[in-house]
Design a protein around this motif. Structure first.
Motif, mmCIF file in Angstrom:
data_model
loop_
_atom_site.group_PDB
_atom_site.id
_atom_site.type_symbol
_atom_site.label_atom_id
_atom_site.label_comp_id
_atom_site.label_asym_id
_atom_site.label_seq_id
_atom_site.Cartn_x
_atom_site.Cartn_y
_atom_site.Cartn_z
ATOM 1 N N LEU A 152 -9.151 7.007 -2.118
ATOM 2 C CA LEU A 152 -8.163 7.950 -1.589
ATOM 3 C C LEU A 152 -7.108 7.238 -0.744
ATOM 4 O O LEU A 152 -5.918 7.553 -0.840
ATOM 5 N N ALA A 153 -7.547 6.282 0.058
ATOM 6 C CA ALA A 153 -6.593 5.531 0.885
ATOM 7 C C ALA A 153 -5.635 4.731 0.014
ATOM 8 O O ALA A 153 -4.421 4.710 0.252
ATOM 9 N N GLY A 154 -6.153 4.075 -1.010
ATOM 10 C CA GLY A 154 -5.308 3.311 -1.916
ATOM 11 C C GLY A 154 -4.342 4.196 -2.681
ATOM 12 O O GLY A 154 -3.169 3.850 -2.860
ATOM 13 N N THR A 155 -4.814 5.350 -3.115
ATOM 14 C CA THR A 155 -3.951 6.299 -3.821
ATOM 15 C C THR A 155 -2.852 6.806 -2.899
ATOM 16 O O THR A 155 -1.679 6.877 -3.289
ATOM 17 N N PHE A 156 -3.218 7.125 -1.663
ATOM 18 C CA PHE A 156 -2.236 7.583 -0.691
ATOM 19 C C PHE A 156 -1.179 6.510 -0.420
ATOM 20 O O PHE A 156 0.017 6.799 -0.394
ATOM 21 N N LEU A 157 -1.616 5.278 -0.224
ATOM 22 C CA LEU A 157 -0.672 4.188 0.035
ATOM 23 C C LEU A 157 0.245 3.947 -1.169
ATOM 24 O O LEU A 157 1.439 3.686 -1.007
ATOM 25 N N THR A 158 -0.304 4.024 -2.362
ATOM 26 C CA THR A 158 0.498 3.839 -3.566
ATOM 27 C C THR A 158 1.563 4.923 -3.695
ATOM 28 O O THR A 158 2.736 4.634 -3.960
ATOM 29 N N LEU A 159 1.160 6.175 -3.503
ATOM 30 C CA LEU A 159 2.110 7.277 -3.602
ATOM 31 C C LEU A 159 3.151 7.228 -2.485
ATOM 32 O O LEU A 159 4.333 7.501 -2.707
ATOM 33 N N THR A 160 2.723 6.856 -1.279
ATOM 34 C CA THR A 160 3.661 6.746 -0.163
ATOM 35 C C THR A 160 4.683 5.644 -0.411
ATOM 36 O O THR A 160 5.885 5.831 -0.183
ATOM 37 N N GLY A 161 4.214 4.507 -0.900
ATOM 38 C CA GLY A 161 5.131 3.415 -1.212
ATOM 39 C C GLY A 161 6.119 3.782 -2.311
ATOM 40 O O GLY A 161 7.303 3.442 -2.233
ATOM 41 N N SER A 162 5.649 4.487 -3.316
ATOM 42 C CA SER A 162 6.540 4.929 -4.385
ATOM 43 C C SER A 162 7.567 5.923 -3.874
ATOM 44 O O SER A 162 8.739 5.864 -4.239
ATOM 45 N N TYR A 163 7.133 6.829 -3.000
ATOM 46 C CA TYR A 163 8.056 7.797 -2.418
ATOM 47 C C TYR A 163 9.125 7.095 -1.579
ATOM 48 O O TYR A 163 10.320 7.393 -1.695
ATOM 49 N N ILE A 164 8.704 6.167 -0.740
ATOM 50 C CA ILE A 164 9.648 5.448 0.113
ATOM 51 C C ILE A 164 10.647 4.658 -0.720
ATOM 52 O O ILE A 164 11.838 4.626 -0.411
ATOM 53 N N SER A 165 10.178 4.042 -1.781
ATOM 54 C CA SER A 165 11.085 3.232 -2.595
ATOM 55 C C SER A 165 12.078 4.081 -3.382
ATOM 56 O O SER A 165 13.153 3.613 -3.728
ATOM 57 N N GLU A 166 11.749 5.339 -3.649
ATOM 58 C CA GLU A 166 12.621 6.205 -4.437
ATOM 59 C C GLU A 166 13.540 7.089 -3.604
ATOM 60 O O GLU A 166 14.516 7.603 -4.119
ATOM 61 N N ARG A 167 13.222 7.282 -2.345
ATOM 62 C CA ARG A 167 14.065 8.183 -1.558
ATOM 63 C C ARG A 167 15.386 7.508 -1.233
ATOM 64 O O ARG A 167 15.480 6.293 -1.096
#
Length: 87
Positions: free
Chosen positions: A56-71
């Motif tokens: 869950l932590a890895g999934t959260f970090l992956t999704l957060t990083g993807s969100y930050i890179s796309e915003r």
């Protein structure tokens, strides 16, 4: 070895180049980072593997990083040492 070396590798190379041509390098790279999230979801749904806190932590970090890179960043202008946000 022949199948993996020529077949799978060549197919991956061709599809990657096609995706980069259609979507662009940056957007394609973002999609490649989502693959682990899809793997976690598929393993839980299909293989009934337990989802641990580390997963869950890895999934959260992956999704957060993807969100930050796309915003899109705020466009800010600096004038005389004062920042002004531009709409």
């Amino acid at each position: 070895m022949l199948y993996l070396g020529l077949g799978a590798s060549a197919l991956c190379f061709v599809t990657w180049n096609r995706a980069v041509g259609i979507l662009g390098a940056v957007k394609t790279s973002v999609y490649i980072y989502i693959v682990p999230v899809i793997s976690v979801a598929a393993s839980a749904l299909i293989l009934h593997e337990p989802i641990t806190w580390a997963t869950l932590a890895g999934t959260f970090l992956t999704l957060t990083g993807s969100y930050i890179s796309e915003r899109k960043p705020n466009k800010r202008m600096e004038k005389g040492g004062v920042r002004y946000e531009q709409s």
